[in-house]
Write an enzyme that holds these catalytic residues in place. Structure first.
Site, short mmCIF file in Angstrom:
data_model
loop_
_atom_site.label_atom_id
_atom_site.label_comp_id
_atom_site.label_asym_id
_atom_site.label_seq_id
_atom_site.Cartn_x
_atom_site.Cartn_y
_atom_site.Cartn_z
N ASN A 148 -6.01 2.68 15.30
CA ASN A 148 -7.01 2.27 14.30
C ASN A 148 -7.31 0.80 14.48
O ASN A 148 -6.37 -0.02 14.39
CB ASN A 148 -6.46 2.46 12.89
CG ASN A 148 -6.64 3.87 12.40
OD1 ASN A 148 -7.75 4.36 12.27
ND2 ASN A 148 -5.53 4.54 12.16
N CYS A 191 5.69 -8.05 7.33
CA CYS A 191 6.72 -7.54 8.25
C CYS A 191 7.05 -8.64 9.25
O CYS A 191 6.18 -9.36 9.71
CB CYS A 191 6.22 -6.30 8.99
SG CYS A 191 7.46 -5.61 10.11
N CYS A 240 -0.46 -4.48 14.95
CA CYS A 240 -0.28 -4.02 13.57
C CYS A 240 -0.74 -5.04 12.54
O CYS A 240 -0.43 -6.24 12.66
CB CYS A 240 1.20 -3.69 13.36
SG CYS A 240 1.57 -3.18 11.69
N CYS A 276 -1.28 1.29 8.38
CA CYS A 276 -0.57 0.49 7.39
C CYS A 276 -1.01 -0.96 7.42
O CYS A 276 -1.30 -1.52 8.46
CB CYS A 276 0.93 0.60 7.62
SG CYS A 276 1.47 -0.06 9.20
N SER A 299 10.42 5.99 9.38
CA SER A 299 9.87 5.54 10.66
C SER A 299 10.38 4.14 10.95
O SER A 299 10.36 3.26 10.09
CB SER A 299 8.34 5.52 10.58
OG SER A 299 7.80 4.96 11.76
N SER A 353 8.89 4.58 16.40
CA SER A 353 7.63 4.04 16.89
C SER A 353 7.86 3.58 18.32
O SER A 353 8.37 2.49 18.54
CB SER A 353 7.18 2.86 16.02
OG SER A 353 6.84 3.33 14.75
N LEU A 354 7.51 4.42 19.27
CA LEU A 354 7.82 4.11 20.66
C LEU A 354 6.69 3.30 21.30
O LEU A 354 6.89 2.18 21.73
CB LEU A 354 8.09 5.41 21.43
CG LEU A 354 8.86 5.29 22.72
CD1 LEU A 354 10.21 4.62 22.53
CD2 LEU A 354 9.06 6.67 23.37
N HIS A 355 5.52 3.89 21.37
CA HIS A 355 4.29 3.19 21.79
C HIS A 355 4.29 2.65 23.21
O HIS A 355 3.32 2.04 23.66
CB HIS A 355 3.92 2.05 20.83
CG HIS A 355 3.91 2.43 19.39
ND1 HIS A 355 3.59 3.69 18.96
CD2 HIS A 355 4.19 1.72 18.26
CE1 HIS A 355 3.67 3.75 17.63
NE2 HIS A 355 4.03 2.57 17.20
N CYS A 369 4.66 -6.60 15.69
CA CYS A 369 4.06 -5.77 16.75
C CYS A 369 2.60 -6.21 16.89
O CYS A 369 1.91 -6.40 15.89
CB CYS A 369 4.17 -4.29 16.39
SG CYS A 369 5.88 -3.78 16.13
N GLY A 419 5.87 -2.82 6.46
CA GLY A 419 7.26 -3.28 6.57
C GLY A 419 8.11 -2.44 7.50
O GLY A 419 7.74 -1.34 7.88
N GLU A 420 9.25 -3.00 7.87
CA GLU A 420 10.21 -2.28 8.71
C GLU A 420 11.34 -1.78 7.80
O GLU A 420 12.17 -2.56 7.33
CB GLU A 420 10.74 -3.23 9.80
CG GLU A 420 11.91 -2.70 10.60
CD GLU A 420 11.76 -1.25 11.08
OE1 GLU A 420 10.76 -0.93 11.75
OE2 GLU A 420 12.66 -0.44 10.77
N CYS A 430 2.91 8.14 1.81
CA CYS A 430 3.45 7.13 2.72
C CYS A 430 3.70 5.86 1.92
O CYS A 430 2.76 5.33 1.30
CB CYS A 430 2.42 6.90 3.82
SG CYS A 430 2.80 5.53 4.90
N GLU A 432 0.81 -1.21 0.00
CA GLU A 432 0.00 0.00 0.00
C GLU A 432 0.85 1.26 0.00
O GLU A 432 1.94 1.28 0.55
CB GLU A 432 -0.84 0.04 1.28
CG GLU A 432 -1.80 -1.09 1.38
CD GLU A 432 -2.31 -1.29 2.80
OE1 GLU A 432 -2.42 -0.30 3.55
OE2 GLU A 432 -2.59 -2.44 3.14
N1 SAH Z 1 7.81 -0.52 10.63
C1 SAH Z 1 7.92 0.88 10.79
C2 SAH Z 1 7.15 1.69 9.77
C3 SAH Z 1 5.80 1.20 9.38
S1 SAH Z 1 4.53 1.29 10.58
C4 SAH Z 1 7.50 1.29 12.20
O1 SAH Z 1 7.00 0.44 12.92
O2 SAH Z 1 7.75 2.42 12.55
C5 SAH Z 1 4.11 3.01 10.59
C6 SAH Z 1 3.44 3.45 11.88
O3 SAH Z 1 2.08 2.99 11.94
C7 SAH Z 1 4.15 2.93 13.11
O4 SAH Z 1 4.31 3.96 14.06
C8 SAH Z 1 3.17 1.88 13.58
O5 SAH Z 1 3.36 1.60 14.91
C9 SAH Z 1 1.84 2.51 13.25
N2 SAH Z 1 0.69 1.59 13.26
C10 SAH Z 1 0.67 0.29 12.97
N3 SAH Z 1 -0.56 -0.22 13.11
C11 SAH Z 1 -1.35 0.80 13.53
C12 SAH Z 1 -2.74 0.91 13.87
N4 SAH Z 1 -3.54 -0.12 13.77
N5 SAH Z 1 -3.20 2.14 14.25
C13 SAH Z 1 -2.38 3.21 14.30
N6 SAH Z 1 -1.07 3.15 13.98
C14 SAH Z 1 -0.56 1.97 13.61
FE1 SF4 Z 2 6.30 -4.08 11.36
FE2 SF4 Z 2 6.15 -1.45 11.96
FE3 SF4 Z 2 3.94 -3.01 11.94
FE4 SF4 Z 2 5.76 -3.31 13.86
S1 SF4 Z 2 4.50 -1.48 13.48
S2 SF4 Z 2 4.75 -4.99 12.70
S3 SF4 Z 2 7.66 -2.94 12.73
S4 SF4 Z 2 5.22 -2.51 10.19
#
Ligand code: SAH
Ligand code: SF4
Length: 360
Positions: free
Chosen positions: A305, A119, A126, A348, A206, A229-231, A123, A174-175, A112, A91
């Protein structure tokens, strides 16, 4: 030598032209067709002689990903689902400037892009990692998402000069840091004046926190923006939702961030998705504020989301606002994303998931 025109550099193209005994000035014409006019076949290169087009056709692949689905309208976020030659789908999302932040007249458009199919980092929240990792994207497939988006709008608007994308975020599926070499090659092309011409300061990478790759990035001669991406602001909370935290705990990640900040003299961003009952407790505010102060980082709070098949939810709005207020009260530069992303599977990996799993 790249096998695709969408990842070719002037040096390698000129080398090839010399080997074919073709004048090297043709390289500039070809590069313009590929990177500025988003050609999808050598047939389109009308000022290039037919004999050279045929040679290019034989020597190189020249194609952009196919648009399988597009969601969203002009004024809102628009999402593209692309398919590559092997059937893999990723995407890209085009995000117009928020009038509240940039004014009504802004022509800021952020794209984006994805860097991998699936990936490996898994996480918990995700959609991208749900089916694991399939493969890395090639440099031409990363560049191709930008070119195909530009081409879509150029054809739709009927304007040969139209350029839509002036900001790029590497935040799709993806990462990015796990596909480091291909990403760097793609970004060199996207950044170059002979390529897509997007300034490094307009490009944000990111990462979920691959510390050694952040150190590598600090050594690159580019001023890319870095988003982490700290979270979770403590290892206990972060490890629960991001397995990568076991390999690179917060302190290790922050040491790498420190290197990046020192080398680049740039501010970094912490992304913090708010997930109900997981990381939205106010006890996370103090450690988050502490890391932000130490790293001079800005915090982007993003309401989660929902993803089909996953139990997580975004907190109620008052909880989101309270988290923001407390951060601001501690002197942190923080924002809360308030637009409604839910409508078009804005996070994503979600559109691909829906299409591949035949979800409603
Ligand atoms: N892998 C990289 C980049 C892709 S993810 C990373 O993790 O940073 C891009 C961003 O979308 C990250 O901050 C990720 O944590 C966030 N993300 C993933 N799933 C999500 C969701 N369901 N709602 C909101 N943000 C989300
Ligand atoms: Fe991969 Fe980023 Fe999603 Fe984590 S948040 S699973 S690193 S795409």
């Amino acid at each position: 030598m790249p096998s695709s025109l969408q990842s070719i550099t002037p040096e390698s193209l000129k080398q090839q032209l010399e080997a074919w005994h073709v004048p090297v000035y043709r390289a500039d014409q070809i590069l313009r067709w590929v990177y500025r006019k988003q050609a999808n076949s050598t047939e389109e290169m009308s000022n290039v002689p037919k004999s050279l087009r045929d040679r290019l056709q034989e020597g190189f692949a020249c194609f952009l990903p196919e648009c399988v689905q597009k969601q969203g309208g002009e004024a809102s976020t628009q999402k593209f689902l692309w398919r590559f030659h092997d059937g893999a789908m990723v995407e890209s999302v085009l995000i117009p400037a928020s009038p509240a932040l940039y004014g009504e007249a802004s022509d800021r458009h952020t794209l984006c892009v994805s860097t991998q199919v699936g990936c490996a980092y898994g996480c918990r929240f995700c959609a991208s990692g749900l089916d694991g990792w399939k493969r890395n994207l090639e440099p031409e497939e990363i560049v191709g998402q930008l070119l195909a988006t530009e081409r879509y709008f150029r054809l739709a608007d009927g304007d040969a000069q139209a350029r839509k994308v002036n900001n790029l975020v590497i935040m799709g599926m993806g990462e990015p840091m796990a596909n480091y070499e291909n990403l760097m090659q793609a970004l060199r092309i996207i950044n170059a004046p002979w390529g897509c011409g997007i300034g490094a300061r307009k490009i944000t990478i990111s990462t979920s926190g691959l510390a050694p790759r952040i150190e590598d990035l600090a050594r690159e001669p580019f001023q890319f923006r870095l988003a982490i991406s700290l979270h979770g602001a403590t290892d206990a909370v972060r490890t629960q939702i991001m397995p990568v935290n076991q390999k690179y705990p917060i302190q290790v990640l922050m040491d790498a961030c420190q290197t990046y900040i020192r080398k680049k003299g740039k501010m970094i961003t912490f992304e913090y998705i708010l997930i109900e009952g997981v990381n939205d407790g106010l006890e996370q505010v103090e450690p988050l504020a502490e890391w932000s102060r130490r790293m001079h980082a800005k915090v982007n709070l993003i309401p989660y989301n929902t993803v089909a098949g996953l139990p997580w939810k975004r907190p109620e709005e008052p909880v989101q606002e309270a988290f923001l207020e407390q951060l601001l009260a501690k002197g942190v530069k923080a924002t809360l994303r308030r637009e409604k992303g839910h409508d078009i599977d804005a996070a994503c990996g979600q559109l691909r998931l829906r299409v591949e799993k035949n979800l409603p």
